[in-house]
Design a protein around this motif. Structure first.
Motif, PDB file in Angstrom:
ATOM      1  N   ALA A   1      17.786  14.243  43.037  1.00 53.68           N
ATOM      2  CA  ALA A   1      17.767  12.773  43.075  1.00 53.68           C
ATOM      3  C   ALA A   1      17.374  12.215  41.707  1.00 53.68           C
ATOM      4  O   ALA A   1      17.970  11.247  41.223  1.00 53.68           O
ATOM      5  CB  ALA A   1      16.812  12.283  44.160  1.00 53.68           C
ATOM      6  N   PHE A   2      16.389  12.833  41.065  1.00 53.22           N
ATOM      7  CA  PHE A   2      15.950  12.423  39.727  1.00 53.22           C
ATOM      8  C   PHE A   2      17.085  12.627  38.717  1.00 53.22           C
ATOM      9  O   PHE A   2      17.403  11.729  37.929  1.00 53.22           O
ATOM     10  CB  PHE A   2      14.715  13.242  39.345  1.00 53.22           C
ATOM     11  CG  PHE A   2      14.213  13.021  37.946  1.00 53.22           C
ATOM     12  CD1 PHE A   2      13.544  11.859  37.610  1.00 53.22           C
ATOM     13  CD2 PHE A   2      14.391  13.993  36.968  1.00 53.22           C
ATOM     14  CE1 PHE A   2      13.064  11.659  36.318  1.00 53.22           C
ATOM     15  CE2 PHE A   2      13.920  13.801  35.682  1.00 53.22           C
ATOM     16  CZ  PHE A   2      13.250  12.634  35.355  1.00 53.22           C
ATOM     17  N   GLN A   3      17.714  13.802  38.763  1.00 56.65           N
ATOM     18  CA  GLN A   3      18.793  14.115  37.824  1.00 56.65           C
ATOM     19  C   GLN A   3      20.023  13.236  38.038  1.00 56.65           C
ATOM     20  O   GLN A   3      20.772  12.973  37.098  1.00 56.65           O
ATOM     21  CB  GLN A   3      19.163  15.598  37.939  1.00 56.65           C
ATOM     22  CG  GLN A   3      18.078  16.506  37.437  1.00 56.65           C
ATOM     23  CD  GLN A   3      18.308  17.968  37.775  1.00 56.65           C
ATOM     24  OE1 GLN A   3      19.001  18.306  38.734  1.00 56.65           O
ATOM     25  NE2 GLN A   3      17.709  18.855  36.993  1.00 56.65           N
ATOM     26  N   ASP A   4      20.228  12.767  39.246  1.00 52.83           N
ATOM     27  CA  ASP A   4      21.337  11.854  39.518  1.00 52.83           C
ATOM     28  C   ASP A   4      21.015  10.434  39.048  1.00 52.83           C
ATOM     29  O   ASP A   4      21.932   9.676  38.732  1.00 52.83           O
ATOM     30  CB  ASP A   4      21.662  11.817  41.022  1.00 52.83           C
ATOM     31  CG  ASP A   4      22.326  13.088  41.518  1.00 52.83           C
ATOM     32  OD1 ASP A   4      22.785  13.910  40.689  1.00 52.83           O
ATOM     33  OD2 ASP A   4      22.362  13.270  42.761  1.00 52.83           O
ATOM     34  N   PHE A   5      19.723  10.074  39.024  1.00 52.60           N
ATOM     35  CA  PHE A   5      19.348   8.692  38.711  1.00 52.60           C
ATOM     36  C   PHE A   5      19.221   8.392  37.224  1.00 52.60           C
ATOM     37  O   PHE A   5      19.788   7.402  36.746  1.00 52.60           O
ATOM     38  CB  PHE A   5      18.031   8.318  39.414  1.00 52.60           C
ATOM     39  CG  PHE A   5      17.577   6.932  39.071  1.00 52.60           C
ATOM     40  CD1 PHE A   5      18.292   5.828  39.509  1.00 52.60           C
ATOM     41  CD2 PHE A   5      16.457   6.731  38.293  1.00 52.60           C
ATOM     42  CE1 PHE A   5      17.893   4.535  39.170  1.00 52.60           C
ATOM     43  CE2 PHE A   5      16.049   5.447  37.946  1.00 52.60           C
ATOM     44  CZ  PHE A   5      16.770   4.351  38.390  1.00 52.60           C
ATOM     45  N   TYR A   6      18.474   9.196  36.454  1.00 49.96           N
ATOM     46  CA  TYR A   6      18.181   8.788  35.079  1.00 49.96           C
ATOM     47  C   TYR A   6      19.424   8.561  34.216  1.00 49.96           C
ATOM     48  O   TYR A   6      19.428   7.656  33.373  1.00 49.96           O
ATOM     49  CB  TYR A   6      17.158   9.718  34.402  1.00 49.96           C
ATOM     50  CG  TYR A   6      17.665  11.081  34.017  1.00 49.96           C
ATOM     51  CD1 TYR A   6      18.444  11.269  32.876  1.00 49.96           C
ATOM     52  CD2 TYR A   6      17.363  12.188  34.781  1.00 49.96           C
ATOM     53  CE1 TYR A   6      18.916  12.523  32.522  1.00 49.96           C
ATOM     54  CE2 TYR A   6      17.832  13.438  34.436  1.00 49.96           C
ATOM     55  CZ  TYR A   6      18.604  13.598  33.309  1.00 49.96           C
ATOM     56  OH  TYR A   6      19.074  14.837  32.962  1.00 49.96           O
ATOM     57  N   PRO A   7      20.541   9.297  34.411  1.00 49.69           N
ATOM     58  CA  PRO A   7      21.719   9.000  33.584  1.00 49.69           C
ATOM     59  C   PRO A   7      22.314   7.612  33.849  1.00 49.69           C
ATOM     60  O   PRO A   7      22.968   7.046  32.983  1.00 49.69           O
ATOM     61  CB  PRO A   7      22.723  10.096  33.963  1.00 49.69           C
ATOM     62  CG  PRO A   7      21.898  11.198  34.531  1.00 49.69           C
ATOM     63  CD  PRO A   7      20.745  10.517  35.210  1.00 49.69           C
ATOM     64  N   THR A   8      22.084   7.064  35.052  1.00 50.62           N
ATOM     65  CA  THR A   8      22.614   5.729  35.358  1.00 50.62           C
ATOM     66  C   THR A   8      21.977   4.660  34.488  1.00 50.62           C
ATOM     67  O   THR A   8      22.503   3.557  34.383  1.00 50.62           O
ATOM     68  CB  THR A   8      22.426   5.361  36.844  1.00 50.62           C
ATOM     69  OG1 THR A   8      21.034   5.185  37.129  1.00 50.62           O
ATOM     70  CG2 THR A   8      23.033   6.413  37.758  1.00 50.62           C
ATOM     71  N   LEU A   9      20.858   4.985  33.860  1.00 49.23           N
ATOM     72  CA  LEU A   9      20.167   4.055  32.961  1.00 49.23           C
ATOM     73  C   LEU A   9      20.528   4.294  31.507  1.00 49.23           C
ATOM     74  O   LEU A   9      19.958   3.682  30.608  1.00 49.23           O
ATOM     75  CB  LEU A   9      18.648   4.185  33.137  1.00 49.23           C
ATOM     76  CG  LEU A   9      18.125   3.920  34.540  1.00 49.23           C
ATOM     77  CD1 LEU A   9      16.647   4.259  34.628  1.00 49.23           C
ATOM     78  CD2 LEU A   9      18.380   2.482  34.949  1.00 49.23           C
TER      79      LEU A   9
END
Length: 172
Positions: free
Chosen positions: A151-159
């Motif tokens: 979940a973390f690895q999927d989220f930070y690139p969206t920023l």
């Protein structure tokens, strides 16, 4: 004075972008209260990037306040031993949106949590006159679950945070 005005204007301009970050639905601050560890971080903060190879895992004791905010007690190892910081996360608008003036956190949002093992927190902050983005992965244990890490690895690139801004913190 110019730096302050620029920071204030940039913070105001950023707010619509912050609204695009998906938030934990039906956030419950009491269920979120816990003792946990910051096991991973991603940030474009120059101070973080300069120190990231020397940062250990830190702890957070989080407790809901009567005002709807969070009291957060942080402990981390430094060159001079164990350091402790207490901060009040002040509720802004929704149940999942906070500001932490004492730490320069202009916008703090709980993006995802299962209340029992992990949380992902998005922080927009000002440090040394510079605005930056940070994402922290909290775990109730020092060993993070594969689901939380994904979940973390999927989220930070969206920023817009690239992989070289990520740090898995060593246990301390």
């Amino acid at each position: 004075m110019k730096a302050f005005l620029l920071s204030a204007v940039l913070a105001l301009l950023w707010v619509p972008t912050a609204a695009e970050v998906l938030l934990q639905p039906d956030f419950n601050a009491t269920k979120f209260s816990c003792l946990g560890y910051v096991v991973s971080m991603a940030s474009d903060c120059k101070v973080f990037l300069g120190k990231k190879d020397h940062l250990p895992m830190s702890t957070r004791a989080i407790k809901a306040t009567e005002e709807g905010g969070l009291h957060v007690h942080m402990e981390f190892l430094g060159a001079d031993g164990c350091n402790q910081v207490d901060a009040e996360y002040l509720k802004v608008g929704s149940e999942v949106h906070f500001r932490v003036p004492a730490l320069g956190y202009l916008d703090v949002r709980v993006v995802d949590t299962d209340y029992s093992s992990f949380a992902i927190v998005h922080i927009y902050k000002e440090l040394e006159g510079t605005l930056s983005t940070m994402v922290q992965l909290f775990s109730r244990t020092q060993d993070v679950s594969p689901q939380a890490l994904k979940a973390f690895q999927d989220f930070y690139p969206t920023l817009g945070l690239p992989d070289d801004t990520v740090l898995m913190l060593p246990k301390s």
